[in-house]
Design a protein around this motif. Structure first.
Motif, PDB file in Angstrom:
ATOM      1  N   ILE A   3     -61.438  -6.237 -19.457  1.00 25.53           N
ATOM      2  CA  ILE A   3     -61.691  -4.802 -19.376  1.00 25.53           C
ATOM      3  C   ILE A   3     -61.295  -4.286 -18.003  1.00 25.53           C
ATOM      4  CG2 ILE A   3     -63.453  -2.982 -19.433  1.00 25.53           C
ATOM      5  CD1 ILE A   3     -64.990  -4.596 -21.439  1.00 25.53           C
ATOM      6  N   PHE A   4     -60.408  -3.306 -17.985  1.00 30.31           N
ATOM      7  CA  PHE A   4     -60.040  -2.616 -16.758  1.00 30.31           C
ATOM      8  C   PHE A   4     -60.864  -1.335 -16.666  1.00 30.31           C
ATOM      9  CE2 PHE A   4     -55.355  -4.149 -16.100  1.00 30.31           C
ATOM     10  CZ  PHE A   4     -55.826  -5.448 -15.931  1.00 30.31           C
ATOM     11  N   ILE A   5     -61.491  -1.104 -15.526  1.00 30.26           N
ATOM     12  CA  ILE A   5     -62.128   0.178 -15.244  1.00 30.26           C
ATOM     13  C   ILE A   5     -61.203   0.905 -14.284  1.00 30.26           C
ATOM     14  CG2 ILE A   5     -64.169   1.358 -14.373  1.00 30.26           C
ATOM     15  CD1 ILE A   5     -65.779  -1.168 -14.954  1.00 30.26           C
ATOM     16  N   LEU A   6     -60.603   1.980 -14.743  1.00 30.51           N
ATOM     17  CA  LEU A   6     -59.576   2.688 -13.979  1.00 30.51           C
ATOM     18  C   LEU A   6     -60.251   3.716 -13.059  1.00 30.51           C
ATOM     19  CD1 LEU A   6     -56.627   3.301 -13.356  1.00 30.51           C
ATOM     20  CD2 LEU A   6     -56.571   4.785 -15.393  1.00 30.51           C
ATOM     21  N   ALA A   7     -60.264   3.424 -11.767  1.00 31.75           N
ATOM     22  CA  ALA A   7     -60.911   4.299 -10.787  1.00 31.75           C
ATOM     23  C   ALA A   7     -59.879   5.217 -10.151  1.00 31.75           C
ATOM     24  CB  ALA A   7     -61.601   3.461  -9.711  1.00 31.75           C
ATOM     25  N   LEU A   8     -60.110   6.502 -10.282  1.00 29.49           N
ATOM     26  CA  LEU A   8     -59.239   7.501  -9.674  1.00 29.49           C
ATOM     27  C   LEU A   8     -59.939   8.118  -8.471  1.00 29.49           C
ATOM     28  CD1 LEU A   8     -58.041   9.172 -12.989  1.00 29.49           C
ATOM     29  CD2 LEU A   8     -56.645   7.782 -11.444  1.00 29.49           C
ATOM     30  N   GLU A   9     -59.172   8.675  -7.560  1.00 32.96           N
ATOM     31  CA  GLU A   9     -59.742   9.308  -6.377  1.00 32.96           C
ATOM     32  C   GLU A   9     -60.756  10.370  -6.793  1.00 32.96           C
ATOM     33  OE1 GLU A   9     -60.267   9.768  -2.275  1.00 32.96           O
ATOM     34  OE2 GLU A   9     -59.087   8.265  -3.367  1.00 32.96           O
ATOM     35  N   GLY A  10     -61.971  10.290  -6.184  1.00 33.90           N
ATOM     36  CA  GLY A  10     -63.019  11.244  -6.534  1.00 33.90           C
ATOM     37  C   GLY A  10     -63.792  10.865  -7.774  1.00 33.90           C
ATOM     38  N   VAL A  11     -63.739   9.592  -8.165  1.00 32.13           N
ATOM     39  CA  VAL A  11     -64.442   9.137  -9.362  1.00 32.13           C
ATOM     40  C   VAL A  11     -65.946   9.369  -9.200  1.00 32.13           C
ATOM     41  CG1 VAL A  11     -64.647   6.759  -8.508  1.00 32.13           C
ATOM     42  CG2 VAL A  11     -64.724   7.193 -10.977  1.00 32.13           C
ATOM     43  N   VAL A  89     -56.833  18.924 -10.846  1.00 33.31           N
ATOM     44  CA  VAL A  89     -56.850  17.471 -10.653  1.00 33.31           C
ATOM     45  C   VAL A  89     -55.994  16.773 -11.705  1.00 33.31           C
ATOM     46  CG1 VAL A  89     -58.339  15.421 -10.688  1.00 33.31           C
ATOM     47  CG2 VAL A  89     -59.081  17.474  -9.492  1.00 33.31           C
ATOM     48  N   LEU A  90     -55.945  17.331 -12.918  1.00 34.78           N
ATOM     49  CA  LEU A  90     -55.165  16.709 -13.990  1.00 34.78           C
ATOM     50  C   LEU A  90     -53.666  16.716 -13.691  1.00 34.78           C
ATOM     51  CD1 LEU A  90     -57.038  18.157 -17.108  1.00 34.78           C
ATOM     52  CD2 LEU A  90     -57.302  15.897 -16.063  1.00 34.78           C
ATOM     53  N   ASP A  94     -51.539  11.038  -8.610  1.00 33.37           N
ATOM     54  CA  ASP A  94     -52.147   9.766  -9.005  1.00 33.37           C
ATOM     55  C   ASP A  94     -52.684   9.830 -10.433  1.00 33.37           C
ATOM     56  OD1 ASP A  94     -54.171  11.550  -8.023  1.00 33.37           O
ATOM     57  OD2 ASP A  94     -55.585   9.884  -8.007  1.00 33.37           O
ATOM     58  N   VAL A  95     -53.154  11.008 -10.863  1.00 34.91           N
ATOM     59  CA  VAL A  95     -53.653  11.139 -12.224  1.00 34.91           C
ATOM     60  C   VAL A  95     -52.497  11.074 -13.226  1.00 34.91           C
ATOM     61  CG1 VAL A  95     -54.916  12.631 -13.821  1.00 34.91           C
ATOM     62  CG2 VAL A  95     -55.662  12.441 -11.446  1.00 34.91           C
ATOM     63  N   ILE A  96     -51.378  11.689 -12.871  1.00 34.63           N
ATOM     64  CA  ILE A  96     -50.184  11.602 -13.735  1.00 34.63           C
ATOM     65  C   ILE A  96     -49.723  10.147 -13.857  1.00 34.63           C
ATOM     66  CG2 ILE A  96     -47.738  12.209 -13.891  1.00 34.63           C
ATOM     67  CD1 ILE A  96     -48.492  14.925 -12.655  1.00 34.63           C
ATOM     68  N   ASP A  97     -49.733   9.420 -12.755  1.00 34.93           N
ATOM     69  CA  ASP A  97     -49.373   7.996 -12.794  1.00 34.93           C
ATOM     70  C   ASP A  97     -50.377   7.204 -13.629  1.00 34.93           C
ATOM     71  OD1 ASP A  97     -47.224   8.536 -11.193  1.00 34.93           O
ATOM     72  OD2 ASP A  97     -48.139   7.799  -9.337  1.00 34.93           O
ATOM     73  N   GLU A 124     -55.258  14.451 -21.964  1.00 30.35           N
ATOM     74  CA  GLU A 124     -54.049  14.936 -21.283  1.00 30.35           C
ATOM     75  C   GLU A 124     -52.901  13.951 -21.467  1.00 30.35           C
ATOM     76  OE1 GLU A 124     -52.551  18.181 -18.840  1.00 30.35           O
ATOM     77  OE2 GLU A 124     -54.493  17.902 -19.805  1.00 30.35           O
ATOM     78  N   SER A 125     -53.217  12.671 -21.585  1.00 34.32           N
ATOM     79  CA  SER A 125     -52.178  11.647 -21.761  1.00 34.32           C
ATOM     80  C   SER A 125     -51.586  11.661 -23.166  1.00 34.32           C
ATOM     81  CB  SER A 125     -52.760  10.259 -21.479  1.00 34.32           C
ATOM     82  OG  SER A 125     -53.625   9.843 -22.537  1.00 34.32           O
ATOM     83  N   GLY A 126     -52.260  12.356 -24.091  1.00 34.43           N
ATOM     84  CA  GLY A 126     -51.795  12.400 -25.478  1.00 34.43           C
ATOM     85  C   GLY A 126     -52.350  11.308 -26.356  1.00 34.43           C
TER      86      GLY A 126
END
Length: 319
Positions: A3-11, A89-90, A94-97, A124-126
Motif C-alpha cells: 500500500i502506497f500512501i501518496l503524501a502531497l504538499e499540505g497533506v 491546488v488541483l 506536484d498535484v498534476i504529476d 480530477e485524474s479521471g
C-alpha cells in the motif's frame, strides 16, 4: 499487500497519520495475536523529495518509483476547507504529476482510494469517471458540478466502486483504513476498531449541515431558508416557486445540481432532520413531533425514520 500512501504538499496531518497508524496497528495485532492475515507493506510516497504537512511537519517520503508497484494507492486529504483554497491546488505542478502517477499505477492494476478532499485528486485524474463515489459533505455540491461523470452519493461514508474506494469527511480516513483491513481479514478489522474505540457511523448525512451546502447556489439557499420557515405546515412546490419568483423546473434543476435530489426529497430530509433533533433534545411524543415538522400523524414520520436507519445499515454492509 503493498500500500502506497501518496503524501502531497499540505497533506492533512490527521488523514495521513490515521491511515498509516491503522494499517500499522493491524500488522502489529496480527503478529502479536497470531492472526493469519496478509501483512500490509506500507510506504509513504511523494512526487517530490520534500513534503510538508499542513502543520509544517516534514514527511519522510519514498520516491514514487522506488520498489515494486503497489496493490493500493491511498490519497489522504489536502488541508483546504473551501473551494477557493482547494481548486487552485488541483492545478499545482506536484498535484498534476501525482495524478499522472495515479493513472500509471491504476493502469498497472493498482486500486486507488481517497478520503475527504483527496477524492478531488482522484476525480480530477479521471479515475472515478463512470464510478460511484462519495466525498466530504460540505464540498459535495462543488464535486457534483465539477465531476458530472462521477456518480456521487455524498450521504455515504464509504463507497467502493470498481477499482476505487472513496470516503467522506475528515475522520472518514479511519473508515477507509478499516475497509482496507476488512477486505483482507474481517476479524482483524473488528479488532483494530475495538483497539481504536471506533463507533460505527451509518452515514455522514447525519453530520452534514444542509444550509451550509446550500450556499453553493443563491436560489437553493433561499429555498432552504423558505422551507425551514414553513416546515410545520403543508408545503407545495408551486407555493415555493411562487415565493422565490422562479419556476418549478428551474428549482428542480438547481436542487439536483447542488444536492442530487428533487425538491420533495429535500423537504423530506429537512423534516426528518428536525424530527431527529427534537427526538434527541425534547420529551415530545413522536405524534407531537410529527405535527411540528409538517406531518398529520406519526405514522409517516416513523416510516421515514425506519427507512433512514435501514438505508444506513445497508450502506454499512455494502462497504
Amino acid at each position: 499487500m503493498r500500500i502506497f500512501i501518496l503524501a502531497l504538499e499540505g497533506v492533512f496531518d490527521t488523514g495521513l497519520t490515521t491511515v498509516f497508524d491503522s494499517l500499522s496497528m493491524a500488522n502489529g495485532l496480527a503478529s502479536t495475536l497470531g492472526i493469519a492475515a496478509e501483512t500490509f507493506d506500507i510506504r509513504i510516497v511523494g512526487v517530490r523529495p520534500q513534503v510538508r504537512t499542513a502543520m509544517g511537519m516534514q514527511v519522510p517520503v519514498c520516491e514514487i518509483h522506488d520498489g515494486p508497484a503497489p496493490d493500493w494507492v491511498v490519497v489522504p486529504a489536502l488541508n483546504h476547507m473551501n473551494a477557493e483554497a482547494l481548486l487552485p491546488v488541483l492545478g499545482r505542478d506536484d498535484v498534476i504529476d501525482a495524478m499522472a502517477a495515479l493513472r500509471t499505477w491504476h493502469n498497472a492494476g493498482a486500486s486507488v482510494a481517497a478520503a475527504c478532499t483527496g477524492t478531488f485528486v482522484l476525480a480530477e485524474s479521471g479515475l472515478l469517471n463512470g464510478h460511484a463515489a462519495t466525498t466530504t459533505w460540505w464540498l459535495s455540491a462543488l464535486f457534483r458540478q465539477r465531476y458530472p461523470q462521477v456518480h456521487l452519493d455524498a450521504h455515504r461514508i464509504i463507497v467502493p466502486s470498481g477499482g476505487a474506494l472513496t470516503a467522506g469527511a475528515a475522520l472518514s480516513h479511519l473508515d477507509l483504513a478499516l475497509c482496507l483491513i476488512r477486505n483482507s481479514n474481517p476479524e482483524l478489522a473488528t479488532l483494530v476498531a475495538q483497539y481504536l474505540v471506533y463507533d460505527t457511523r451509518l452515514s455522514q448525512s447525519v453530520y452534514a449541515i444542509s444550509d451550509h451546502i446550500a450556499h453553493a447556489d443563491p436560489l437553493v439557499e433561499r429555498f432552504d431558508r423558505w422551507v425551514r420557515e414553513h416546515l410545520g405546515m403543508p408545503i407545495s412546490l408551486d407555493d415555493a416557486a411562487d415565493a422565490l419568483a422562479t419556476s418549478k423546473r428551474t428549482l428542480t434543476r438547481r436542487l439536483n445540481a447542488v444536492f442530487g435530489k428533487t425538491p420533495v426529497e429535500y423537504i423530506q430530509d429537512l423534516r426528518v432532520e428536525r424530527a431527529v433533533h427534537l427526538l434527541r433534545t425534547s420529551k415530545l411524543a413522536v405524534d407531537r413531533i410529527a405535527e411540528q415538522v409538517g406531518y398529520a400523524d406519526g405514522v409517516t414520520l416513523r416510516t421515514l425514520l425506519r427507512r433512514r436507519i435501514g438505508k444506513g445499515i445497508r450502506e454499512l454492509r455494502a462497504a
